[in-house]
Scaffold this active site. Structure first.
Site, mmCIF file in Angstrom:
data_model
loop_
_atom_site.group_PDB
_atom_site.id
_atom_site.type_symbol
_atom_site.label_atom_id
_atom_site.label_comp_id
_atom_site.label_asym_id
_atom_site.label_seq_id
_atom_site.Cartn_x
_atom_site.Cartn_y
_atom_site.Cartn_z
ATOM 1 N N SER A 77 27.187 64.873 50.401
ATOM 2 C CA SER A 77 26.021 64.142 50.933
ATOM 3 C C SER A 77 26.045 62.659 50.582
ATOM 4 O O SER A 77 25.051 61.966 50.764
ATOM 5 C CB SER A 77 24.724 64.759 50.399
ATOM 6 N N GLU B 215 -10.671 51.036 27.933
ATOM 7 C CA GLU B 215 -11.898 50.434 27.447
ATOM 8 C C GLU B 215 -11.669 49.683 26.136
ATOM 9 O O GLU B 215 -12.233 48.603 25.910
ATOM 10 C CB GLU B 215 -12.976 51.508 27.240
ATOM 11 N N ASP C 185 27.278 67.420 43.609
ATOM 12 C CA ASP C 185 26.982 65.980 43.531
ATOM 13 C C ASP C 185 27.154 65.408 42.128
ATOM 14 O O ASP C 185 27.341 64.209 41.970
ATOM 15 C CB ASP C 185 25.545 65.699 43.997
ATOM 16 N N CYS D 196 -13.900 58.758 27.828
ATOM 17 C CA CYS D 196 -13.716 60.030 27.124
ATOM 18 C C CYS D 196 -14.791 60.221 26.059
ATOM 19 O O CYS D 196 -15.366 59.270 25.535
ATOM 20 C CB CYS D 196 -12.324 60.101 26.519
ATOM 21 N N THR E 271 23.355 71.393 43.831
ATOM 22 C CA THR E 271 23.339 69.929 43.745
ATOM 23 C C THR E 271 24.047 69.459 42.487
ATOM 24 O O THR E 271 24.812 68.483 42.511
ATOM 25 C CB THR E 271 21.889 69.406 43.758
#
Length: 341
Positions: free
Chosen positions: A170, A52, A202, A77, A198
């Protein structure tokens, strides 16, 4: 032009704040005088002016505001936070009418902004494109209504349903275009989460290297602190949280938090307490399955490639509504929504 047209424009503007306003919501605002848009704005990055304020500041002739209609995607608000109340600003400018898409559920607002406007004699209309506005701010509404972050599961799987080979390898199931899209997603969410396996197998950076934007907060689940400090997650390139069962400490932008990590709900509680409104759960299969089994997710984004492993680590099985299916070059991207979460 009608009210719906202007509110759609406000929603378009609000989306420009994706990835920068959290933990505040994304809000768009359009100001109309004599059927012409005279001002527009959206919420600045966290701590900056709200929609606003930016919209009003963009109006060249402030004298016409008293004869103008303001379209805003969320209730203005009514409290002092990082910035003054937007409802007070609209009252000072004596705007004629305020059209609001939906109420703000935050307890310091939640109808109080509307009440202020109404008492000041400003006409208020509520509910224009309400569902669209709620969907856009799904992260904010989930945080307020469910006291947890919005959870996005993400993985890539082969056409025969595996997320990795038997040795946990992967790389790379999805194509380079899909991986760039994932980096874009990272700039849009507050955090990204992986498990110990992971991190070990990885060694992901979990940063947004292939897209312009902020890095998410990296979250690692490592119960016994087994991940070595020479992995990329410890390179200080992004704020990082290590959830574990052994110690609490902080070194620069890496924080170790001692907590229960056996249950996804406990993990989300820790993130919520740190005002993290959204998290991408990126792996591995054990972590993803724990969120699926506990029905602890809102959205899943699954890439299916033409690769075939024949055997390996199986992809999670989802029960969710398919929202979209699209091809990213030769990868099929399927988006699911959890209707029962």
């Amino acid at each position: 032009m009608n009210d719906q047209h202007y509110m759609r424009r406000a929603l378009e503007l609000a989306k420009k704040g994706l990835g920068s306003t959290s933990p505040n919501p994304m809000v768009g605002c359009v100001i109309v005088h004599n059927d012409s848009i005279i001002g527009e704005g959206y919420t600045s990055p966290y701590g900056g002016p709200h929609a606003e304020v930016n919209a009003i500041n963009s109006v060249r002739d402030q004298s016409v505001l008293k004869d103008s209609t303001v379209y805003v995607t969320l209730e203005p608000c009514a409290h002092f936070g990082k910035t003054p109340p937007c409802s007070d600003l609209l009252i000072r400018k004596q705007v004629k009418k305020v059209v609001i898409a939906c109420r703000d559920p935050f307890d310091q607002v939640d109808g109080k902004g509307i009440e202020k406007l109404d008492k000041a004699g400003i006409e208020v209309s509520l509910g224009m494109l309400e569902q669209e506005a709620r969907d856009m701010n799904k992260r904010f509404f989930t945080s307020i209504d469910k006291n947890r972050p919005y959870v996005i599961l993400k993985w890539a799987q082969t056409i025969d349903g595996f997320v990795a080979r038997e040795n946990y390898d992967s790389k790379w199931i999805s194509n380079s275009y899909s991986r760039q899209l994932v980096h874009k997603w990272r700039t849009e969410e507050d955090a990204i989460l992986v498990g110990k396996n992971t991190a070990v197998y990885d060694d992901p950076a979990l940063t947004a290297r292939e897209w312009n934007g902020k890095n998410p907060i990296r979250v690692l689940l490592d119960s016994n602190l087994e991940v070595k400090k020479d992995t990329k997650l410890f390179d200080h390139s992004a704020p990082t949280i290590i959830l574990n069962t052994l110690e609490d400490k902080k070194v620069n932008n890496i924080e170790w938090i001692k907590t229960d990590i056996t249950n996804p709900w406990s993990v989300l509680k820790q993130l919520h307490e740190r005002k993290i409104n959204s998290v991408i759960v990126e792996g591995g299969s054990q972590v993803l399955n724990s969120f699926v089994n506990e029905n602890c997710w809102d959205e899943a984004r699954v890439f299916t490639s033409k690769e075939s492993f024949k055997k390996g680590i199986a992809a999670p099985k989802l029960e969710g509504q398919i929202v979209t299916e699209e091809y990213i070059f030769d990868d099929l991207l399927t988006t699911y929504r959890n209707e029962n979460g």
